[in-house]
Design a protein around this motif. Structure first.
Motif, PDB file in Angstrom:
ATOM      1  N   ASP A 179      -3.248  -9.780   6.247  1.00  0.00           N
ATOM      2  CA  ASP A 179      -2.514  -9.725   4.811  1.00  0.00           C
ATOM      3  C   ASP A 179      -2.476  -7.676   4.965  1.00  0.00           C
ATOM      4  OD1 ASP A 179      -2.028 -12.039   3.459  1.00  0.00           O
ATOM      5  OD2 ASP A 179      -4.089 -12.500   3.915  1.00  0.00           O
ATOM      6  N   THR A 180      -1.226  -7.028   5.262  1.00  0.00           N
ATOM      7  CA  THR A 180      -0.821  -5.590   5.490  1.00  0.00           C
ATOM      8  C   THR A 180       0.193  -5.108   4.867  1.00  0.00           C
ATOM      9  OG1 THR A 180      -2.646  -6.127   7.559  1.00  0.00           O
ATOM     10  CG2 THR A 180      -1.334  -3.591   6.700  1.00  0.00           C
ATOM     11  N   GLY A 240       4.401  -4.055   7.029  1.00  0.00           N
ATOM     12  CA  GLY A 240       4.031  -5.103   6.264  1.00  0.00           C
ATOM     13  C   GLY A 240       3.663  -5.941   7.303  1.00  0.00           C
ATOM     14  N   ALA A 241       2.741  -6.715   7.302  1.00  0.00           N
ATOM     15  CA  ALA A 241       2.725  -7.999   8.049  1.00  0.00           C
ATOM     16  C   ALA A 241       1.588  -8.778   7.668  1.00  0.00           C
ATOM     17  CB  ALA A 241       1.694  -7.937   9.477  1.00  0.00           C
ATOM     18  N   ALA A 266       4.277 -15.863  10.481  1.00  0.00           N
ATOM     19  CA  ALA A 266       4.255 -14.788  10.363  1.00  0.00           C
ATOM     20  C   ALA A 266       5.404 -14.252   9.312  1.00  0.00           C
ATOM     21  CB  ALA A 266       3.291 -13.874  11.712  1.00  0.00           C
ATOM     22  N   VAL A 267       4.455 -13.723   8.916  1.00  0.00           N
ATOM     23  CA  VAL A 267       6.520 -12.450   8.485  1.00  0.00           C
ATOM     24  C   VAL A 267       6.037 -11.092   8.979  1.00  0.00           C
ATOM     25  CG1 VAL A 267       7.914 -11.826   6.559  1.00  0.00           C
ATOM     26  CG2 VAL A 267       7.239 -13.995   6.463  1.00  0.00           C
ATOM     27  N   VAL A 268       6.939 -10.492   8.768  1.00  0.00           N
ATOM     28  CA  VAL A 268       6.571  -9.121   9.877  1.00  0.00           C
ATOM     29  C   VAL A 268       7.785  -7.625   8.779  1.00  0.00           C
ATOM     30  CG1 VAL A 268       6.542  -7.232  11.690  1.00  0.00           C
ATOM     31  CG2 VAL A 268       5.690  -9.435  12.258  1.00  0.00           C
ATOM     32  N   THR A 269       7.339  -7.183   8.766  1.00  0.00           N
ATOM     33  CA  THR A 269       9.154  -5.905   8.236  1.00  0.00           C
ATOM     34  C   THR A 269       8.460  -4.501   8.233  1.00  0.00           C
ATOM     35  OG1 THR A 269       7.425  -5.209   6.429  1.00  0.00           O
ATOM     36  CG2 THR A 269       8.896  -7.237   6.129  1.00  0.00           C
TER      37      THR A 269
END
Length: 392
Positions: free
Chosen positions: A96-97, A112-113, A145-148
């Motif tokens: 959670d970043t 973010g991730a 997951a979600v990564v931006t």
């Protein structure tokens, strides 16, 4: 009383969690198999990180570590004198970043991730005698997951890196797989000694993937106009979770006093997220992740004060290699922690345990593409947990 003390250390040690090697959250414990008699448990944990850095252009990242919660539970039953069985669930991996800065004025704003997971583990244990036993079973787990990616560091700014990536969002839907768990234990009940070794295989997940990539024209050599969205939906990304080995030990060192510890190795070198668009030669040409294999170690002492109260104190560290350059998605390098806990036996059947843990996160440099962008020092995390157990 000695028999009851044998479970106190494991009970208290697992009520709290914080940053560990790679994406580890729970450590994939199997201690429920060694509880005395028929047993049920439910645990809740909360972690509040303080993870702020200073970008090389003078701006602050703010606190990039989001608060997170974990939970776990399980049931263990004896099936005669030789056999026992457990069914448990936990959240083995997570992240959670998020960098809340303005992508137009900060190096890492918008990066973010979020990684989510859950697992269900079914194990059986067979006791050859009072000293030797083997255990094993299956673990089903799912990950998503979600990564931006955004910010000046990815848009060809001086001091930023890698130049010209632009902005990116990857959404990786949930997919499950089954892995194996196998282990063995040696015990001397008279002195509360137990040494247990457990191996967990990796699992492979084909995550449904949707990517949106807004490239900087420099990144693609002019193949696409600046600001063109390049997206792919309906694809999959193969991700392999790490194989791991857990070594758990405990031994009585004085009346009503127990020494305990754990050592965990997780092979994160094989865990790679390389979606089609992001890792293609015409885009970044590299995986999203940069995780290192590492170790978690802890040691502590548990003490039973009377028929109702027990307590423990433990300390430990995580090591993930010597390189201080890390991914912005995980801006710390190793950790050290200290934890204290207490258990209250309400009656012969019901008990409540709780604990707190303070973790110092190792200093590191967030360096996308191995080009420094932000320095992180004096980071920490505070965790608290609560656990209920019932014997039936």
């Amino acid at each position: 009383m000695k028999t009851r003390l044998m479970t106190v250390a494991a009970l208290l040690a697992s009520t709290v969690s914080a940053h560990a090697v790679g994406l580890d959250r729970s450590g994939q414990p199997v201690g429920i198999l060694f509880q005395q008699g028929n047993h049920a448990e439910l645990s809740f944990g909360f972690t509040k990180p303080s993870l702020s850095g200073a970008e090389l252009i003078g701006t602050s990242t703010g606190n990039v570590g989001d608060n997170f919660r974990v939970w776990s539970g399980g049931v263990k039953v004896d099936l005669g004198e030789k056999w026992s069985f457990s069914l448990s669930t936990d959240e083995p991996y997570g992240a959670d970043t998020f960098y809340e800065g303005d992508p137009a004025t900060t190096l890492l704003g918008g990066v973010g991730a979020t990684v989510d997971s859950y697992a269900v583990t079914a194990l059986a244990r067979y006791k050859f005698n009072d000293n030797w036993s083997v255990h094993g079973g299956l673990r089903y787990q799912e990950v998503s997951a979600v990564v931006t990616i955004d910010g000046l560091a990815f848009n060809d700014q001086p001091g930023g890196a890698p130049a010209g990536i632009g902005s990116y969002e990857g959404r990786f839907g949930s997919d499950g797989d089954v892995g194996a768990v196998i282990g063995a234990s040696y015990e001397i009940p008279a002195i509360a000694l137990r040494v247990s070794l457990t191996y967990s295989t990796s699992t492979t997940h084909d995550l449904p993937t949707s990517e949106v990539f807004v490239p900087n024209v420099i990144a693609l050599g002019g193949d696409f106009p600046l600001g063109t969205q390049r997206s792919v939906a309906g694809a999959t990304t193969e991700v392999e979770t790490p194989e791991s080995i857990n070594l758990d030990f405990q031994t009585g060192i004085a009346p009503n006093t127990l020494l305990f510890g754990t050592l965990r190795w997780a092979d994160y070198d094989t865990t790679e997220v390389a979606p089609d668009v992001f890792s293609s030669p015409t885009a970044v040409g590299a995986p999203l992740t940069d995780l290192e294999t590492g170790f978690d170690f802890s040691i502590g002492v548990g003490r039973r004060f009377n028929e109702k109260w027990s307590g423990s104190v433990s300390a430990g560290f995580t090591t993930v290699g010597d390189d201080s350059l890390v991914s912005p998605l995980g801006p710390n390098n190793g950790s050290r922690f200290i934890a204290v806990g207490a258990k209250y036996d309400v009656n012969e059947s019901f008990a409540v345990a709780g604990g707190v843990r303070y973790t110092l996160l190792g200093s590191a440099t967030a360096a996308p593409g191995d080009e420094p962008a932000a320095e992180f020092e004096d980071a920490s995390a505070l965790s608290a947990g609560l656990r209920f157990e019932y014997k039936f």
